[in-house]
Design a protein around this motif. Structure first.
Motif, PDB file in Angstrom:
ATOM      1  N   ASP A  51      34.787 -92.358 -79.919  1.00  0.00           N
ATOM      2  CA  ASP A  51      34.167 -93.318 -78.985  1.00  0.00           C
ATOM      3  C   ASP A  51      34.773 -93.206 -77.597  1.00  0.00           C
ATOM      4  O   ASP A  51      34.111 -93.491 -76.598  1.00  0.00           O
ATOM      5  N   ASN A  52      36.029 -92.758 -77.517  1.00  0.00           N
ATOM      6  CA  ASN A  52      36.667 -92.712 -76.196  1.00  0.00           C
ATOM      7  C   ASN A  52      36.337 -91.438 -75.421  1.00  0.00           C
ATOM      8  O   ASN A  52      36.752 -91.293 -74.272  1.00  0.00           O
ATOM      9  N   VAL A  53      35.580 -90.506 -76.021  1.00  0.00           N
ATOM     10  CA  VAL A  53      35.056 -89.372 -75.253  1.00  0.00           C
ATOM     11  C   VAL A  53      33.694 -89.811 -74.712  1.00  0.00           C
ATOM     12  O   VAL A  53      32.786 -90.108 -75.479  1.00  0.00           O
ATOM     13  N   CYS A  54      33.577 -89.907 -73.388  1.00  0.00           N
ATOM     14  CA  CYS A  54      32.383 -90.502 -72.786  1.00  0.00           C
ATOM     15  C   CYS A  54      31.116 -89.724 -73.091  1.00  0.00           C
ATOM     16  O   CYS A  54      31.117 -88.492 -73.163  1.00  0.00           O
ATOM     17  N   ASN A  55      30.063 -90.488 -73.250  1.00  0.00           N
ATOM     18  CA  ASN A  55      28.734 -89.961 -73.612  1.00  0.00           C
ATOM     19  C   ASN A  55      28.028 -89.482 -72.345  1.00  0.00           C
ATOM     20  O   ASN A  55      27.003 -90.025 -71.925  1.00  0.00           O
ATOM     21  N   TYR A  56      28.580 -88.470 -71.724  1.00  0.00           N
ATOM     22  CA  TYR A  56      28.055 -87.985 -70.445  1.00  0.00           C
ATOM     23  C   TYR A  56      28.414 -86.512 -70.282  1.00  0.00           C
ATOM     24  O   TYR A  56      29.548 -86.113 -70.571  1.00  0.00           O
ATOM     25  N   ILE A  57      27.443 -85.718 -69.840  1.00  0.00           N
ATOM     26  CA  ILE A  57      27.664 -84.283 -69.667  1.00  0.00           C
ATOM     27  C   ILE A  57      27.072 -83.828 -68.336  1.00  0.00           C
ATOM     28  O   ILE A  57      25.917 -84.165 -68.017  1.00  0.00           O
ATOM     29  N   HIS A  58      27.880 -83.087 -67.555  1.00  0.00           N
ATOM     30  CA  HIS A  58      27.341 -82.480 -66.332  1.00  0.00           C
ATOM     31  C   HIS A  58      26.971 -81.042 -66.692  1.00  0.00           C
ATOM     32  O   HIS A  58      27.854 -80.224 -66.958  1.00  0.00           O
ATOM     33  N   LEU A  59      25.662 -80.759 -66.744  1.00  0.00           N
ATOM     34  CA  LEU A  59      25.155 -79.471 -67.236  1.00  0.00           C
ATOM     35  C   LEU A  59      24.269 -78.816 -66.180  1.00  0.00           C
ATOM     36  O   LEU A  59      23.042 -78.974 -66.174  1.00  0.00           O
ATOM     37  N   PRO A  60      24.886 -78.075 -65.235  1.00  0.00           N
ATOM     38  CA  PRO A  60      24.103 -77.464 -64.146  1.00  0.00           C
ATOM     39  C   PRO A  60      23.006 -76.551 -64.679  1.00  0.00           C
ATOM     40  O   PRO A  60      23.278 -75.684 -65.499  1.00  0.00           O
ATOM     41  N   ALA A  61      21.776 -76.753 -64.239  1.00  0.00           N
ATOM     42  CA  ALA A  61      20.647 -75.883 -64.582  1.00  0.00           C
ATOM     43  C   ALA A  61      20.432 -74.883 -63.457  1.00  0.00           C
ATOM     44  O   ALA A  61      20.204 -73.697 -63.702  1.00  0.00           O
ATOM     45  N   GLN A  62      20.475 -75.337 -62.242  1.00  0.00           N
ATOM     46  CA  GLN A  62      20.270 -74.555 -61.013  1.00  0.00           C
ATOM     47  C   GLN A  62      18.789 -74.240 -60.755  1.00  0.00           C
ATOM     48  O   GLN A  62      18.345 -74.242 -59.621  1.00  0.00           O
ATOM     49  N   SER A  63      18.013 -73.904 -61.821  1.00  0.00           N
ATOM     50  CA  SER A  63      16.577 -73.688 -61.668  1.00  0.00           C
ATOM     51  C   SER A  63      15.894 -73.955 -63.009  1.00  0.00           C
ATOM     52  O   SER A  63      16.552 -73.931 -64.043  1.00  0.00           O
ATOM     53  N   GLY A  64      14.575 -74.188 -62.977  1.00  0.00           N
ATOM     54  CA  GLY A  64      13.834 -74.418 -64.219  1.00  0.00           C
ATOM     55  C   GLY A  64      13.013 -73.208 -64.618  1.00  0.00           C
ATOM     56  O   GLY A  64      12.236 -73.270 -65.577  1.00  0.00           O
ATOM     57  N   ASN A  65      13.148 -72.111 -63.875  1.00  0.00           N
ATOM     58  CA  ASN A  65      12.339 -70.920 -64.136  1.00  0.00           C
ATOM     59  C   ASN A  65      13.193 -69.749 -64.607  1.00  0.00           C
ATOM     60  O   ASN A  65      14.208 -69.417 -63.990  1.00  0.00           O
TER      61      ASN A  65
END
Ligand code: SF4
Length: 479
Positions: free
Chosen positions: A292-306
């Motif tokens: 529970d103390n590991v936050c439910n949040y992720i920074h996941l760079p996509a940079q583009s959708g193609n």
């Protein structure tokens, strides 16, 4: 007593950056007064990694007789810890050097140095281009600062931009700068082995190396004992963290490191940044779900959708792979897991249809927040050498505006998902706009503002949210 209902414009003001002369993302070191003979003034530009490095630099120079000051006029040594990720970042630093030059004319003995990625990219050319600069030091050479400063004291301008395959500064205890005493950064690795075609980081921060896992856990324990309630594990690509003990008997990957830090105390919150779509594993996601103390949040760079653009960017994954990772996050951590990203508009040869793919990817994921920029060609990168920067500036700006607008819609939708729910908030500070209110973040990294009652900084508070903006949740503490 009924709870005061705050108006929405109060919220927007509350999250606006405080008034400073310097650009909002520049941080100036807070002062230390231990009677040391010399004073250091350090400004940090760019990413959290740079800010964490400034804490290491302050520690090295603290041992060399430097206190820190927030007053440029009081300084004996001025250091700019620079960023090179976009052209604008470098223009900002050159402009700042002009302003500092005015001080140096009034105080000829003032030493001026540049650190970080721009220093590493330009190397000794920085001395040729900027006469005010006495010292140029790359991200892996901070241990050499004392020797270099002695050389400058003896009248010689100095440079050390050697990159290292070992250096992690694991044995240096950072001086916590501008700390709210609640949350702190822990650098777990340095460098990057990816070669995204638009990025300077592999050239300015060198090859990837992971820090001794035990030193990371010790730093987290030390911070917890000192009263900190949250640590953010930092790396250019935390998912490729891998450490092996000298005798080869112990091997630790990122999921295992996350578990070790989570076991320090259930009262210590864990965040991490930055993840990479090609390396983030289900093992990491299941570890997050278990604690529970590991936050439910992720920074996941996509940079583009193609996928064609992602290939030109050398991101080593395509649109389908990225969406599969997002599906795994939603499946294992639930729809509430906060996801943020980085997006680049107008990369080399990007067509209108491919830009639409980026917008549709955003529609599919619905990010809580994004860092969004138009493509800025960086000297020496693969893209600068191989690809034409051929999307016109006005088209880049229009596409970026569309991405920002889409993000604002999604941020509001994601915030509204939090209304009517109770959030466990870690209080970081008194609200910037009202001393009667506290500000903190929930598990998903959203800012939450609420009347302070008897609570204070460092407390975990359950807050029932009744209203929101795209960036902030508004609520009241519930017992
Ligand atoms: S992962 Fe790519 S964008 Fe990120 S630091 Fe490494 S090379 Fe740069």
């Amino acid at each position: 007593m009924s709870q005061p209902i705050l108006t929405l414009d109060f919220l927007d003001q509350a999250t606006a950056p405080a008034t400073e002369q310097l650009p909002a993302d520049v941080r100036v070191t807070e002062a230390t007064h231990t009677g040391r003979s010399r004073r250091l003034y350090i400004e940090s530009y760019g990413c959290q990694m740079n800010f964490s490095d400034s804490e290491i630099v302050s520690s090295i120079l603290f041992d060399e007789g430097f206190d820190t000051t927030t007053e440029l006029a009081e300084a004996d040594l001025v250091l700019l810890n620079t960023c090179s990720i976009r052209e604008k970042a470098e223009i900002t630093v050159r402009q700042r050097l002009k302003e500092i030059n005015a001080h140096k004319r009034r105080q000829p003995g003032l030493l001026v140095g540049v650190l970080g990625c721009m220093a590493e990219r330009l190397k000794s050319k920085f001395l040729e281009e900027e006469q005010i600069v006495d010292l140029v030091v790359g991200p892996d050479a901070y241990r050499d600062l004392p020797r270099l400063i002695k050389e400058v004291d003896n009248g010689q301008r100095s440079v050390n931009v050697l990159l290292s395959r070992e250096e992690t500064y694991a044995d240096i205890t950072p001086v916590r700068l501008n700390s709210n005493g609640v949350s702190a950064f822990i650098s777990i690795m340095r460098g990057c082995d990816n070669m995204c075609s638009f990025c300077v980081v592999p050239f300015t921060r060198g090859r990837e190396r992971s820090r001794d896992a035990h030193s990371i856990v010790r730093e987290a324990q030390d911070l917890f004992v000192k009263g900190f309630k949250e640590v953010t594990l930092l790396g250019q690509n935390v998912d490729s963290y891998k450490w092996q003990s000298a005798d080869g008997s112990e091997f630790v990957n990122f999921a295992q490191l996350l578990e070790r830090v989570a076991l320090v105390s259930p009262e210590l919150r864990i965040r991490f940044s930055t993840s990479h779509p090609k390396d983030i594993t289900d093992e990491v996601l299941h570890t997050m779900a278990r604690y529970d103390n590991v936050c439910n949040y992720i920074h996941l760079p996509a940079q583009s959708g193609n996928s064609r653009v992602l290939e030109l960017m050398n991101r080593t994954y395509d649109r389908e792979w990225y969406l599969d990772r997002v599906a795994a996050i939603r499946r294992i951590l639930g729809p509430d897991c906060g996801i943020s990203t980085d997006m680049i508009a107008g990369f080399c040869s990007e067509t209108e249809e491919e830009h639409q793919d980026t917008l549709s990817l955003m529609d599919h994921v619905q990010y809580d927040m994004s860092y969004m920029f138009f493509y800025s060609e960086r000297p020496g990168t693969l893209a600068a050498r191989k690809l034409a920067d051929d999307v016109p500036l006005d088209v880049k700006k229009r596409r970026l505006a569309e991405i920002i607008e889409r993000q604002q819609q999604h941020s509001l939708i994601r915030s509204q998902m939090g209304v009517g729910k109770v959030h466990r908030v870690l209080v970081e500070n008194v609200s910037k706009r009202s001393t009667e209110h506290l500000s903190g973040r929930n598990d998903q990294n959203k800012v939450v503002i609420f009347p302070k009652k008897h609570y204070q900084k460092g407390d975990y508070v359950n807050v029932l949210v009744h209203e929101c903006t795209s960036t902030t949740l508004l609520g009241n503490a519930v017992e």
